[in-house]
Design an enzyme around this catalytic site. Structure first.
Site, PDB file in Angstrom:
ATOM      1  N   HIS A   1       0.803  -1.225   0.000  1.00  0.00           N
ATOM      2  CA  HIS A   1       0.000   0.000   0.000  1.00  0.00           C
ATOM      3  C   HIS A   1       0.840   1.281   0.000  1.00  0.00           C
ATOM      4  O   HIS A   1       0.526   2.248   0.691  1.00  0.00           O
ATOM      5  CB  HIS A   1      -0.962   0.010   1.178  1.00  0.00           C
ATOM      6  CG  HIS A   1      -2.010  -1.067   1.113  1.00  0.00           C
ATOM      7  ND1 HIS A   1      -2.535  -1.520  -0.075  1.00  0.00           N
ATOM      8  CD2 HIS A   1      -2.639  -1.773   2.101  1.00  0.00           C
ATOM      9  CE1 HIS A   1      -3.443  -2.453   0.180  1.00  0.00           C
ATOM     10  NE2 HIS A   1      -3.510  -2.628   1.483  1.00  0.00           N
TER      11      HIS A   1
ATOM     12  N   HIS B   1      -9.683   1.435   0.941  1.00  0.00           N
ATOM     13  CA  HIS B   1      -9.521   0.250   1.789  1.00  0.00           C
ATOM     14  C   HIS B   1     -10.561   0.224   2.908  1.00  0.00           C
ATOM     15  O   HIS B   1     -10.236  -0.044   4.074  1.00  0.00           O
ATOM     16  CB  HIS B   1      -8.098   0.232   2.367  1.00  0.00           C
ATOM     17  CG  HIS B   1      -7.615  -1.114   2.780  1.00  0.00           C
ATOM     18  ND1 HIS B   1      -7.999  -1.716   3.957  1.00  0.00           N
ATOM     19  CD2 HIS B   1      -6.770  -1.993   2.180  1.00  0.00           C
ATOM     20  CE1 HIS B   1      -7.396  -2.884   4.085  1.00  0.00           C
ATOM     21  NE2 HIS B   1      -6.647  -3.080   3.013  1.00  0.00           N
TER      22      HIS B   1
ATOM     23  N   ASP C   1      -7.373 -13.377   0.908  1.00  0.00           N
ATOM     24  CA  ASP C   1      -6.616 -12.138   0.713  1.00  0.00           C
ATOM     25  C   ASP C   1      -6.048 -12.221  -0.695  1.00  0.00           C
ATOM     26  O   ASP C   1      -4.836 -12.283  -0.898  1.00  0.00           O
ATOM     27  CB  ASP C   1      -5.513 -11.991   1.762  1.00  0.00           C
ATOM     28  CG  ASP C   1      -4.941 -10.574   1.813  1.00  0.00           C
ATOM     29  OD1 ASP C   1      -5.412  -9.722   1.030  1.00  0.00           O
ATOM     30  OD2 ASP C   1      -4.030 -10.330   2.630  1.00  0.00           O
TER      31      ASP C   1
ATOM     32  N   GLU D   1     -11.177  -4.123  -2.823  1.00  0.00           N
ATOM     33  CA  GLU D   1     -10.335  -3.045  -3.328  1.00  0.00           C
ATOM     34  C   GLU D   1     -10.190  -3.122  -4.848  1.00  0.00           C
ATOM     35  O   GLU D   1      -9.386  -3.910  -5.354  1.00  0.00           O
ATOM     36  CB  GLU D   1      -8.943  -3.137  -2.694  1.00  0.00           C
ATOM     37  CG  GLU D   1      -8.933  -3.213  -1.178  1.00  0.00           C
ATOM     38  CD  GLU D   1      -7.651  -3.837  -0.661  1.00  0.00           C
ATOM     39  OE1 GLU D   1      -6.573  -3.233  -0.853  1.00  0.00           O
ATOM     40  OE2 GLU D   1      -7.721  -4.939  -0.081  1.00  0.00           O
TER      41      GLU D   1
END
Length: 391
Positions: A137, A211, A285, A351
């Site tokens: 990120h 996010h 994830d 996202e």
């Protein structure tokens, strides 16, 4: 009198007056509006604000200037009961002491870069490795940890706030001065829209997204998000290695725990350890590939519904992929807005993005941005309430 109410999926005879959270004056719904309030000060004394966008149907979106973050999203359930459905902190202190990307704008490069490195025009660049030896990120001080300027706020048929941040050349190891805008808007159709745009003065990479952590039963609700029903219209996902970097393959979702093409409760297969991908991610994830290229207009990326409250949203974006994260690393050490500890599975994150590590794996897409071009990620949450009470 004309009544405007949150979009309802009619599957049973439920009184619409209970679903609608209306603000009426003289028989006419108020236009979308905004309010500005202080949210504390940073250690250097700079003030942080929350700009709250609202409409006539009870929906309110709080946008924090620190991290250009969605700090809250309040919406009614099928009985008209309002709840904040995004995770976060009650004060600025939490965002500074234990940042968890709650609602934040993340970039320059959202998600992961292998070893924090990438090559552009034959030159290698190193960014901070802030996640198991990988860059995550944008690095140690990405867009989630800076103060954004308020450029403009507006009210009317749509309420909006436009924020700006200028990331200097070399910021976190990235080349080029990147000028980024984040525009949040809320209309009377209960669409929350986030539009990110960016320009550069040198070739660079850009992958900017939001996010937000969602629990549509209400932030802090003890049931968490594992009962939420999720649909992702993706035929493929990108498997990862032990440090969650894509292997470079596009794996069909068919006959795997990653098949969300039909509505599926998140918790139904989140612990299926027979698939090593679930073990690597401690749940979901992973990046789901919707298309191979960025589109001109937003397209459907996902749909989420919480059966108990009836709250839900459709997620649209012009990006080619979406990361689905099932809140696996929430460990009970964060106390949220409701005063409850957040634990594993208490929320989900979606996202819209370019695929992780794409700068190092061109078969996964391109994150390149050149002078004269404009990066653009349009994210739309179409909020709705279903009419059938869960049994």
């Amino acid at each position: 009198m004309s009544r405007m109410c949150l979009h309802v999926t009619p599957r049973s005879a439920v009184s619409l007056s209970l679903v609608c959270a209306m603000s009426l004056a003289g028989g006419v719904a108020h236009a979308a509006d905004y309010a500005r309030a202080s949210f504390g000060k940073l250690p250097d004394g700079k003030a942080v604000e929350v700009i709250t966008l609202s409409n006539a149907k009870g929906v309110k979106a709080g946008v924090m200037t620190y991290g250009a973050a969605l700090q809250s999203l309040v919406m009614p359930d099928r009985d008209g009961k309002l709840a904040d459905v995004t995770l976060g902190y009650a004060s600025l202190e939490g965002y500074l002491k234990k940042p968890e990307y709650f609602g934040s704008t993340v970039g320059r490069f959202a998600n992961r870069l292998a070893d924090g490195r990438f090559t552009l025009d034959g030159k290698s660049y190193q960014t901070p490795r802030n996640n198991n030896g990988q860059a995550l990120h944008g690095g140690e001080r990405g867009f989630d940890k800076v103060l954004w300027d308020v450029v403009k706020v507006e009210r009317g048929d749509t309420a909006s706030v436009r924020l700006r941040y200028v990331s200097p050349d070399g910021d976190q190891g990235y080349p080029g001065t990147l000028t980024v805008f984040a525009t949040y808007s809320l209309n009377e159709a209960n669409e929350l829209r986030i539009e990110y745009t960016a320009t550069t003065d040198r070739p660079t990479i850009a992958n900017i997204t939001n996010h937000a952590y969602w629990n549509l039963a209400g932030e802090g609700a003890p049931a968490g998000a594992m009962g939420h029903v999720l649909t992702i219209p993706a035929e493929h996902y990108t498997p990862v290695n032990e440090v969650l970097i894509p292997t470079g393959k596009l794996q069909p979702v068919a006959n795997t725990v990653f098949d969300f093409r039909q509505p599926t409760p998140i918790g139904a297969r989140v612990r299926e350890a027979s698939d090593p991908q679930i073990v690597f991610g401690k749940g979901y994830d992973h990046n789901f590939v919707i298309a191979r290229d960025v589109a001109k207009e937003p397209r459907l990326m996902a749909k989420v519904e919480e059966p108990g409250s009836g709250r839900g949203f459709e997620l649209l974006s012009n990006q080619p992929a979406v990361q689905f994260y099932s809140g696996n690393f929430l460990d009970g050490t964060v106390v949220g807005k409701s005063g409850r500890a957040y634990r594993q599975g208490d929320a989900l994150v979606l996202e819209p993005q370019v695929s992780p590590d794409a700068p190092n794996q061109p078969q996964l897409g391109s994150a390149r941005l050149d002078p004269g071009a404009t990066y653009r990620n349009v994210i739309v949450y179409r909020l709705f309430v279903s009419g059938e009470r869960a049994r």
